[in-house]
Design a protein around this motif. Structure first.
Motif, PDB file in Angstrom:
ATOM      1  N   THR A   1     -29.271 -26.733  -0.956  1.00 21.14           N
ATOM      2  CA  THR A   1     -28.423 -26.844   0.232  1.00 21.14           C
ATOM      3  C   THR A   1     -29.273 -27.346   1.397  1.00 21.14           C
ATOM      4  O   THR A   1     -30.317 -26.771   1.708  1.00 21.14           O
ATOM      5  CB  THR A   1     -27.797 -25.481   0.579  1.00 21.14           C
ATOM      6  OG1 THR A   1     -27.018 -25.055  -0.546  1.00 21.14           O
ATOM      7  CG2 THR A   1     -26.904 -25.580   1.795  1.00 21.14           C
ATOM      8  N   TYR A   2     -28.811 -28.420   2.005  1.00 20.18           N
ATOM      9  CA  TYR A   2     -29.517 -29.057   3.117  1.00 20.18           C
ATOM     10  C   TYR A   2     -28.686 -28.839   4.386  1.00 20.18           C
ATOM     11  O   TYR A   2     -27.530 -29.263   4.444  1.00 20.18           O
ATOM     12  CB  TYR A   2     -29.680 -30.554   2.886  1.00 20.18           C
ATOM     13  CG  TYR A   2     -30.530 -30.913   1.698  1.00 20.18           C
ATOM     14  CD1 TYR A   2     -31.838 -31.359   1.866  1.00 20.18           C
ATOM     15  CD2 TYR A   2     -30.033 -30.830   0.407  1.00 20.18           C
ATOM     16  CE1 TYR A   2     -32.619 -31.700   0.768  1.00 20.18           C
ATOM     17  CE2 TYR A   2     -30.801 -31.165  -0.694  1.00 20.18           C
ATOM     18  CZ  TYR A   2     -32.096 -31.592  -0.502  1.00 20.18           C
ATOM     19  OH  TYR A   2     -32.868 -31.922  -1.587  1.00 20.18           O
TER      20      TYR A   2
ATOM     21  N   PHE B   1     -30.354 -38.152  -2.451  1.00 17.08           N
ATOM     22  CA  PHE B   1     -30.790 -36.781  -2.701  1.00 17.08           C
ATOM     23  C   PHE B   1     -31.217 -36.647  -4.162  1.00 17.08           C
ATOM     24  O   PHE B   1     -30.426 -36.856  -5.073  1.00 17.08           O
ATOM     25  CB  PHE B   1     -29.664 -35.793  -2.377  1.00 17.08           C
ATOM     26  CG  PHE B   1     -29.391 -35.695  -0.911  1.00 17.08           C
ATOM     27  CD1 PHE B   1     -29.983 -34.698  -0.149  1.00 17.08           C
ATOM     28  CD2 PHE B   1     -28.548 -36.599  -0.282  1.00 17.08           C
ATOM     29  CE1 PHE B   1     -29.744 -34.611   1.210  1.00 17.08           C
ATOM     30  CE2 PHE B   1     -28.301 -36.512   1.065  1.00 17.08           C
ATOM     31  CZ  PHE B   1     -28.902 -35.528   1.826  1.00 17.08           C
TER      32      PHE B   1
ATOM     33  N   GLN C   1     -23.855 -29.939   6.674  1.00 15.30           N
ATOM     34  CA  GLN C   1     -24.500 -29.365   5.495  1.00 15.30           C
ATOM     35  C   GLN C   1     -24.185 -30.230   4.281  1.00 15.30           C
ATOM     36  O   GLN C   1     -23.054 -30.692   4.102  1.00 15.30           O
ATOM     37  CB  GLN C   1     -23.975 -27.941   5.276  1.00 15.30           C
ATOM     38  CG  GLN C   1     -24.756 -27.148   4.275  1.00 15.30           C
ATOM     39  CD  GLN C   1     -24.259 -25.709   4.207  1.00 15.30           C
ATOM     40  OE1 GLN C   1     -23.078 -25.478   3.911  1.00 15.30           O
ATOM     41  NE2 GLN C   1     -25.124 -24.762   4.496  1.00 15.30           N
TER      42      GLN C   1
ATOM     43  N   TYR D   1     -28.440 -29.709   8.465  1.00 18.31           N
ATOM     44  CA  TYR D   1     -28.978 -30.721   9.373  1.00 18.31           C
ATOM     45  C   TYR D   1     -28.191 -30.707  10.688  1.00 18.31           C
ATOM     46  O   TYR D   1     -27.127 -30.089  10.793  1.00 18.31           O
ATOM     47  CB  TYR D   1     -28.961 -32.113   8.730  1.00 18.31           C
ATOM     48  CG  TYR D   1     -27.584 -32.660   8.438  1.00 18.31           C
ATOM     49  CD1 TYR D   1     -26.947 -33.516   9.336  1.00 18.31           C
ATOM     50  CD2 TYR D   1     -26.913 -32.336   7.259  1.00 18.31           C
ATOM     51  CE1 TYR D   1     -25.685 -34.024   9.065  1.00 18.31           C
ATOM     52  CE2 TYR D   1     -25.660 -32.847   6.986  1.00 18.31           C
ATOM     53  CZ  TYR D   1     -25.048 -33.685   7.895  1.00 18.31           C
ATOM     54  OH  TYR D   1     -23.801 -34.183   7.643  1.00 18.31           O
TER      55      TYR D   1
ATOM     56  N   GLN E   1     -36.968 -32.759   3.192  1.00 22.28           N
ATOM     57  CA  GLN E   1     -36.690 -33.088   4.587  1.00 22.28           C
ATOM     58  C   GLN E   1     -36.235 -34.535   4.715  1.00 22.28           C
ATOM     59  O   GLN E   1     -36.677 -35.398   3.963  1.00 22.28           O
ATOM     60  CB  GLN E   1     -37.956 -32.882   5.447  1.00 22.28           C
ATOM     61  CG  GLN E   1     -38.492 -31.456   5.416  1.00 22.28           C
ATOM     62  CD  GLN E   1     -37.527 -30.465   6.035  1.00 22.28           C
ATOM     63  OE1 GLN E   1     -37.014 -30.678   7.124  1.00 22.28           O
ATOM     64  NE2 GLN E   1     -37.259 -29.377   5.322  1.00 22.28           N
TER      65      GLN E   1
ATOM     66  N   GLY F   1     -33.786 -26.879   3.864  1.00 18.20           N
ATOM     67  CA  GLY F   1     -33.461 -27.521   2.597  1.00 18.20           C
ATOM     68  C   GLY F   1     -34.695 -27.733   1.759  1.00 18.20           C
ATOM     69  O   GLY F   1     -35.816 -27.615   2.251  1.00 18.20           O
TER      70      GLY F   1
ATOM     71  N   THR G   1     -32.924 -32.736   9.139  1.00 21.90           N
ATOM     72  CA  THR G   1     -32.801 -31.474   8.402  1.00 21.90           C
ATOM     73  C   THR G   1     -33.395 -30.323   9.197  1.00 21.90           C
ATOM     74  O   THR G   1     -34.418 -30.467   9.869  1.00 21.90           O
ATOM     75  CB  THR G   1     -33.516 -31.533   7.034  1.00 21.90           C
ATOM     76  OG1 THR G   1     -34.838 -31.999   7.224  1.00 21.90           O
ATOM     77  CG2 THR G   1     -32.798 -32.392   6.052  1.00 21.90           C
TER      78      THR G   1
END
Length: 196
Positions: A87-88, A82, A101, A90, A66, A63, A60
């Protein structure tokens, strides 16, 4: 009659159903994550699989939480569940141009029976003040009062919706319709005389 109330009471006590957790796939292929952007629900698991000859990972960069996968060689997988919406972003720490994403949405719960019943109850209260009283047909019938009266004594009035207000017709349309009707009648008379 009391059995209906018991079944309804038990049904209202059941917990609201939620969407079942799912497992989504992200493929590492051609030095890219596929799909590049993935939208999932809270509780879903994402599994990354390396299909390239080169090793890759997923780390990540932004977000609400992590994650960092181990280095994955060809055919290896790694999964992450999750639990926080957001919104993550990476990337692959070896190949920084590989970016992806994950958009995690809050799980949506189905409305509870109490929530579904509230609009029906408020509608019933509104119709109770208006006359005449009509019985509406629905999938679940909940009587307002429990009376031990024979079925034959209970009048059933079908609920009929009020007709929509009739729009005013253009006089030219009325004339055109009248002309078309007369023309059709004439053609039918001519056809019947020629057939006879």
């Amino acid at each position: 009659m009391s059995r209906i109330f018991v079944v309804l009471a038990l049904f209202m006590l059941l917990p609201a159903p939620t969407a079942a957790a799912a497992t989504q796939q992200v493929h590492m292929s051609g030095y890219a994550y596929g799909p590049g952007t993935l939208t999932i629900n809270v509780g879903d698991t994402v599994t990354w699989t390396n299909h390239d000859q080169a090793p890759h990972d997923a780390v990540t960069t932004a977000g609400p939480a992590q994650f960092r996968s181990p280095m994955l060689n060809t055919g290896q997988t790694w999964s992450f569940t999750f639990t926080t919406p957001g919104t993550y972003s990476y990337y692959c720490s070896i190949h920084p141009d590989m970016r992806g994403q994950i958009v995690v949405r809050q799980a949506v719960q189905a409305p509870t029976p109490q929530q579904q019943q509230q609009p029906a109850q408020s509608q019933r209260r509104q119709t109770a003040t208006s006359a005449p009283r009509t019985q509406q047909t629905s999938a679940v019938v909940v009587p307002e009062t429990v009376e031990e009266t024979p079925v034959a004594q209970q009048p059933v009035v079908a609920a009929t919706p009020a007709p929509p207000p009739s729009p005013s017709l253009d006089p030219l349309l009325l004339v055109a319709g009248l002309v078309a009707g007369v023309a059709t009648l004439c053609l039918l008379l001519i056809g019947s005389r020629s057939a006879g």
